[in-house]
Design a protein around this motif. Structure first.
Motif, PDB file in Angstrom:
ATOM      1  N   LYS A  99      19.877  26.615 -13.623  1.00 23.93           N
ATOM      2  CA  LYS A  99      19.840  27.172 -12.256  1.00 23.93           C
ATOM      3  C   LYS A  99      18.425  27.123 -11.692  1.00 23.93           C
ATOM      4  O   LYS A  99      18.237  26.868 -10.490  1.00 23.93           O
ATOM      5  N   LYS A 100      17.411  27.325 -12.536  1.00 20.77           N
ATOM      6  CA  LYS A 100      16.015  27.223 -12.086  1.00 20.77           C
ATOM      7  C   LYS A 100      15.736  25.816 -11.566  1.00 20.77           C
ATOM      8  O   LYS A 100      15.211  25.647 -10.459  1.00 20.77           O
TER       9      LYS A 100
ATOM     10  N   ALA B 111      17.552  25.070  -8.285  1.00 19.15           N
ATOM     11  CA  ALA B 111      16.883  25.664  -7.110  1.00 19.15           C
ATOM     12  C   ALA B 111      15.665  24.834  -6.709  1.00 19.15           C
ATOM     13  O   ALA B 111      15.434  24.581  -5.513  1.00 19.15           O
TER      14      ALA B 111
ATOM     15  N   MET C 293      16.941  21.666  -4.995  1.00 12.67           N
ATOM     16  CA  MET C 293      17.460  21.895  -3.634  1.00 12.67           C
ATOM     17  C   MET C 293      16.333  22.186  -2.654  1.00 12.67           C
ATOM     18  O   MET C 293      16.442  21.856  -1.474  1.00 12.67           O
ATOM     19  N   ARG C 294      15.225  22.799  -3.105  1.00  8.28           N
ATOM     20  CA  ARG C 294      14.072  23.029  -2.216  1.00  8.28           C
ATOM     21  C   ARG C 294      13.377  21.717  -1.884  1.00  8.28           C
ATOM     22  O   ARG C 294      12.939  21.506  -0.752  1.00  8.28           O
TER      23      ARG C 294
ATOM     24  N   GLU D 144      22.992  19.573  -3.027  1.00 11.39           N
ATOM     25  CA  GLU D 144      23.455  20.889  -3.461  1.00 11.39           C
ATOM     26  C   GLU D 144      23.788  20.801  -4.949  1.00 11.39           C
ATOM     27  O   GLU D 144      24.626  20.006  -5.360  1.00 11.39           O
TER      28      GLU D 144
ATOM     29  N   THR E   4      25.408  22.485  -8.133  1.00  9.50           N
ATOM     30  CA  THR E   4      26.377  23.520  -8.477  1.00  9.50           C
ATOM     31  C   THR E   4      26.760  23.383  -9.951  1.00  9.50           C
ATOM     32  O   THR E   4      26.390  22.409 -10.601  1.00  9.50           O
TER      33      THR E   4
END
Length: 186
Positions: A20-21, A24, A27-28, A34, A36
Motif C-alpha cells: 500500500k505504501k 500510494a 499514484m502520487r 490507480e 488496488t
C-alpha cells in the motif's frame, strides 16, 4: 509488487502495508494510475472438478491438475469429485450442469516412455558412472526419444517400407518428373 519485493525485500503479505505504501507513491507520481488490491479481469482456468452430490453445485477451478478426486472430496458436503470440462470452454457442451472430462487413452509414445524411462536412466547412469538419481529428467527424455526413433526406424526397415528420408526423396523425384496438364484457367 516489484518495488515491495526488490526495494524492501518484503514478499508477505502480498497486499500488506508495504504494498500500500508503494501503491500510494505510484499514484502520487503517475496521476492516471490507480493501484488496488483487486482486479476486474476474467481468470481463465485450465482444469475444473465438480461435486457429484445432487444437491451440491460446487465447481472447483485450478490452473494446474492439483485436485486428486481419489484423495480429496467436496469441501462443502464431502461428496465425490469428478474432473469436468472447464465451464464455458470449447469442450463444455452442457447447456445445464457440466460436461464430464473424457479420459484420454495414453499414446503409444507415452506408454513407451513410461515403460523404458527407468532402463534409460540406469543406462545413462552406468555410462556416466553416477547414480540414477543424478541423471536429469531432461536427459532421460532425450534418451527415450533417441531410443523411440531408432526402434521406429528399425521397425519401418524390417517391414520393407522406406524410411522417411527415402520417402521424401521419392516424392521429390515424382514432383520433378510431373507435368501439369492445362486446366484452361489463366
Amino acid at each position: 509488487h516489484a518495488a515491495q519485493w526488490l526495494v524492501d525485500g518484503v514478499h508477505k503479505p502480498p497486499h500488506g502495508n508495504c504494498f500500500k505504501k508503494w501503491g500510494a507513491i505510484s499514484m502520487r507520481k503517475i496521476r492516471d494510475v490507480e493501484v488496488t488490491t483487486t482486479h476486474d479481469y476474467q481468470i481463465v482456468y485450465k482444469f475444473a472438478w465438480a461435486c457429484t452430490a445432487s444437491n451440491c453445485k460446487v465447481v472447483i477451478k485450478r490452473h494446474s491438475r492439483s485436485v486428486n478426486p481419489t484423495k480429496q472430496c467436496c469441501g462443502r458436503c464431502q461428496g465425490k469429485l469428478i474432473e469436468i470440462e472447464v465451464p464455458g470452454s470449447k469442450g463444455d457442451t452442457a447447456k445445464v450442469g457440466y460436461t464430464a472430462k473424457k479420459e484420454r487413452k495414453a499414446s503409444e509414445y507415452a506408454l513407451f516412455v513410461k515403460d523404458q524411462s527407468s532402463n534409460v536412466r540406469e543406462s545413462l547412469a552406468r555410462e556416466r558412472s553416477c547414480t540414477p538419481k543424478e541423471v536429469s529428467q531432461a536427459d532421460v527424455m532425450k534418451g527415450c526419444g533417441k531410443l523411440w526413433r531408432s526402434r521406429k526406424q528399425a521397425a519401418s526397415s524390417n517391414r520393407g517400407g522406406e524410411s522417411e528420408k527415402d520417402g521424401m526423396e521419392s516424392m521429390a523425384d515424382k514432383l520433378v518428373n510431373m507435368t501439369l496438364g492445362e486446366t484452361g484457367s489463366p
